[in-house]
Enzyme design. Structure first.
Site, short mmCIF file in Angstrom:
data_model
loop_
_atom_site.label_atom_id
_atom_site.label_comp_id
_atom_site.label_asym_id
_atom_site.label_seq_id
_atom_site.Cartn_x
_atom_site.Cartn_y
_atom_site.Cartn_z
N CYS A 39 -2.39 8.96 2.86
CA CYS A 39 -1.90 8.62 1.57
C CYS A 39 -2.97 8.86 0.60
O CYS A 39 -2.71 9.01 -0.75
CB CYS A 39 -1.65 7.08 1.51
SG CYS A 39 -3.04 6.15 2.03
N GLU A 45 0.96 -1.14 -0.20
CA GLU A 45 -0.09 -0.08 0.01
C GLU A 45 1.02 1.11 -0.10
O GLU A 45 1.72 1.45 1.05
CB GLU A 45 -0.86 -0.10 1.21
CG GLU A 45 -1.77 -1.25 1.58
CD GLU A 45 -2.99 -1.20 0.47
OE1 GLU A 45 -3.16 -0.05 -0.14
OE2 GLU A 45 -3.52 -2.25 0.53
P1 NAD Z 1 8.61 4.58 4.46
O1 NAD Z 1 8.62 3.80 3.30
O2 NAD Z 1 9.86 5.66 4.78
O3 NAD Z 1 8.36 3.57 5.77
C1 NAD Z 1 7.51 2.98 5.88
C2 NAD Z 1 7.56 1.60 6.71
O4 NAD Z 1 8.59 0.89 6.21
C3 NAD Z 1 8.41 2.24 8.12
O5 NAD Z 1 8.08 1.39 9.29
C4 NAD Z 1 9.80 1.94 7.84
O6 NAD Z 1 10.68 1.62 9.07
C5 NAD Z 1 9.74 0.85 7.07
N1 NAD Z 1 10.80 0.57 6.21
C6 NAD Z 1 11.95 1.73 5.77
N2 NAD Z 1 12.68 0.95 4.93
C7 NAD Z 1 12.32 -0.32 4.93
C8 NAD Z 1 13.26 -1.48 4.01
N3 NAD Z 1 14.32 -1.33 3.39
N4 NAD Z 1 12.75 -2.61 4.36
C9 NAD Z 1 11.58 -2.74 5.08
N5 NAD Z 1 11.00 -1.85 5.87
C10 NAD Z 1 11.34 -0.56 5.74
O7 NAD Z 1 7.29 5.52 4.41
P2 NAD Z 1 6.73 6.70 5.45
O8 NAD Z 1 7.54 7.82 5.12
O9 NAD Z 1 6.75 6.07 6.82
O10 NAD Z 1 5.12 6.84 5.01
C11 NAD Z 1 4.69 7.74 4.13
C12 NAD Z 1 4.38 7.13 2.87
O11 NAD Z 1 3.53 6.09 3.16
C13 NAD Z 1 3.95 8.11 1.91
O12 NAD Z 1 4.26 7.86 0.56
C14 NAD Z 1 2.28 7.39 1.84
O13 NAD Z 1 1.60 7.91 0.72
C15 NAD Z 1 2.47 6.08 2.12
N6 NAD Z 1 1.32 5.60 2.77
C16 NAD Z 1 0.56 4.73 2.12
C17 NAD Z 1 -0.64 4.30 2.50
C18 NAD Z 1 -1.53 3.15 1.45
O14 NAD Z 1 -2.55 3.03 2.32
N7 NAD Z 1 -1.30 3.43 0.46
C19 NAD Z 1 -1.06 4.63 3.67
C20 NAD Z 1 -0.38 5.30 4.62
C21 NAD Z 1 0.81 5.76 3.98
#
Ligand code: NAD
Length: 523
Positions: free
Chosen positions: A292, A258
């Site tokens: 998001c 997502e």
């Molecule tokens: P992010 O991708 O930086 O982090 C999300 C999660 O992934 C965190 O827990 C982080 O620690 C973990 N993570 C980071 N690197 C990783 C890796 N290499 N392997 C595994 N896990 C890892 O995103 P963010 O900045 O925390 O969130 C914002 C983003 O999330 C925005 O782009 C937003 O649109 C998206 N988002 C999408 C939805 C949806 O339902 N489509 C919902 C909420 C947020």
């Protein structure tokens, strides 16, 4: 004074949750977590290393073996108690959510309501959806075929910081109901929100180890989790989603992703303009735009552009910003400093290249270190970063369009395809336009909550916004592996063939194929 006392006791309560993390005994690297409202540190969080990951997965595997055989009714009872506890203790949970994220309390409450809603939905439908299903057999009447659903085993739920309760817990609920054990890896900033939910689940008598919360960073703990579990439910940025997908692919495990969005909203000339502007305010500034499915691109018919813009600007300016653990503010803070920088960069770049700020456009350090005003821009052009990059903050760009075809083309002019919204009094035309928009959800006369709240229907992204769906049957069945069990009655198939001979077998098969109709198709 009363406010700071409340805040101090909420922080104490939050810190008392830290020992619930699923960490192995021993020394750990410590992260200091800061409150967005004040910039002050509020917790020291131990982070998981490889040994903790191994330990958590071992605990999960042991717990899952027993959990898978717990009857569906008993599982649903646990969730029912959890829902009641969440509502009874909602104010405590909202304090923790606000301390960790800096969001307005009303937005924190929407999250809590989402978890209750999703839990109620899945505990109502899971038993039926997971039941073995009869399927059409190879030879009618002689082959009895059943589709059985098995849990994957251990599921990793990797969640972001923007909706840390909903995205960590609402996605774990169907995984747990399907018989999996779950390890949640929240963002470091919002780990205590997940721990508060875990505490309530344990009070609701979820067996120990069925759901664990493992604090840690992304590249170490998050990636390490993907390397150890049997399925990954990831919510976060598109960049990280691609990394998770590659890692999961290398192990041939499934994952749902997502991801990000740059969501369009279309306002047709026949729309109720005041309602559409109010919808844009809700859709663009909910959770300070860190959502998001927030609307970041507004396309407005030229005939009503000026009137719509005036109403939008008035309503955006009227939003009250606040940094208290109460219901008085309309919008809260951004959560991370890097998020504030991103918003400033996007607006600064746009203004430098000729965009016009119609409302907001400023940080508000007088309220808190990460506050940014609800901002409306016009004159945005494709050379500006904000035109196509996700901002994930309280900024919306407004563009004119001339006809429906142009509006649909503009809405689809993005690498993302998460959510969209159309405002019009002509529902028939809106529904036709909706089908032409390449987004996982489209709302008519609402920005996002109509589709998000329709938890019986799937929700997720097309294009760079993701893979797989949450909500509905798909949101549950993705946490299972199907198995087809077919019982052949009468003559075994190969014996029948040798008895009939090749030519007569061929004729019999041709006769069967001529009459074969998949279930539900017309004769
Ligand atoms: P992010 O991708 O930086 O982090 C999300 C999660 O992934 C965190 O827990 C982080 O620690 C973990 N993570 C980071 N690197 C990783 C890796 N290499 N392997 C595994 N896990 C890892 O995103 P963010 O900045 O925390 O969130 C914002 C983003 O999330 C925005 O782009 C937003 O649109 C998206 N988002 C999408 C939805 C949806 O339902 N489509 C919902 C909420 C947020």
């Amino acid at each position: 004074m009363a406010g700071s006392l409340k805040s101090a006791s909420a922080v104490q309560r939050l810190r008392s949750l830290t020992p619930l993390t699923g960490l192995a005994p021993g020394a750990h690297e410590i992260a200091t977590v800061h409150a967005p409202f004040s910039g002050q540190p509020f917790a020291e969080l131990p982070l998981a290393g490889p040994a903790d990951l191994d330990h958590a997965v071992e605990v999960a595997r042991e717990a899952q073996a027993g959990w898978a055989s717990v009857r569906a009714r008993a599982k649903a009872d646990i969730l029912r108690r959890f829902r009641t506890l969440l509502l009874d203790r909602s104010e405590e949970i909202l304090d923790i959510l606000q301390i960790e994220t800096g969001k307005a309390r009303r937005h924190a409450f929407e999250e809590l309501a989402d978890v209750v809603f999703v839990a109620a939905y899945y505990d109502g439908v899971a038993e039926r959806l997971l039941r073995p299903r009869r399927r059409k057999g190879a030879i009618p009447a002689l082959t009895r075929t059943v589709e059985v659903r098995h849990p994957h085993g251990v599921v990793g739920v990797i969640a972001p910081w923007n909706y840390p309760l909903a995205l960590a817990v609402s996605d774990s609920i169907p995984a747990v109901l399907a018989g999996n054990a779950v390890i949640v890896k929240p963002d470091v900033q919002t780990t205590h929100t997940a721990l508060a939910a875990l505490q309530l689940l344990l009070e609701a008598e979820l067996p120990e180890g069925v759901l664990q919360v493992l604090p840690g960073d992304g590249q170490g703990t998050g990636a390490g989790l993907v390397d150890r579990v049997d399925y990954v439910s990831f919510t976060g940025s598109t960049t990280t989603g691609r990394l998770v997908a590659r890692r999961a692919a290398a192990r041939l495990i499934g994952c749902s992703l997502e991801l990000g969005g740059k969501n369009p909203m279309i306002v047709r000339a026949d729309a109720n303009l005041h309602r559409a502007a109010a919808g844009a305010v809700r859709g663009s500034f909910a959770n300070a735009g860190q959502l998001c499915i927030a609307s970041e691109r507004l396309y407005v018919h030229r005939a009503v552009f000026k009137r719509f813009l005036a109403s939008l600007v008035d309503q955006a300016r009227a939003l009250r910003l606040g940094a208290a653990l109460d219901y008085d503010s309309d919008m809260g803070s951004l959560t991370y400093e890097h998020q504030l920088r991103r918003v400033e960069e996007h607006v600064g770049d746009a203004v430098a290249k000729g965009a016009v700020v119609r409302a907001g456009g400023r940080t508000r350090p007088d309220i808190g270190p990460l506050f940014y005003e609800p901002t409306v821009l016009t004159g945005v052009t494709p050379d500006m970063r904000i035109h196509s990059e996700e901002t994930f903050g309280p900024v919306v760009s407004v563009y004119p369009f001339s006809d429906d075809d142009e509006a649909v083309a503009l809405a689809n002019d993005s690498c993302y395809g998460l959510n969209a919204s159309i405002w019009s009094t002509d529902i028939t035309t809106s529904l036709q336009m909706a089908r032409r928009i390449k987004a996982g959800t489209v709302n008519v006369n609402e920005s996002y909550s109509a589709s998000w709240g329709s938890v019986d229907a799937p929700m997720g992204g097309r294009k760079d916004s993701g893979l797989g769906r949450r909500h509905g049957a798909e949101g549950l069945l993705k946490f299972t592996e199907s198995q087809t069990v077919a019982v052949q009655r009468g003559l075994p198939l190969d014996l029948a063939a040798s008895w009939l001979g090749r030519r007569r077998t061929r004729n019999a098969v041709v006769a069967v194929l001529r009459r074969f109709r998949p279930r539900g198709s017309r004769p």
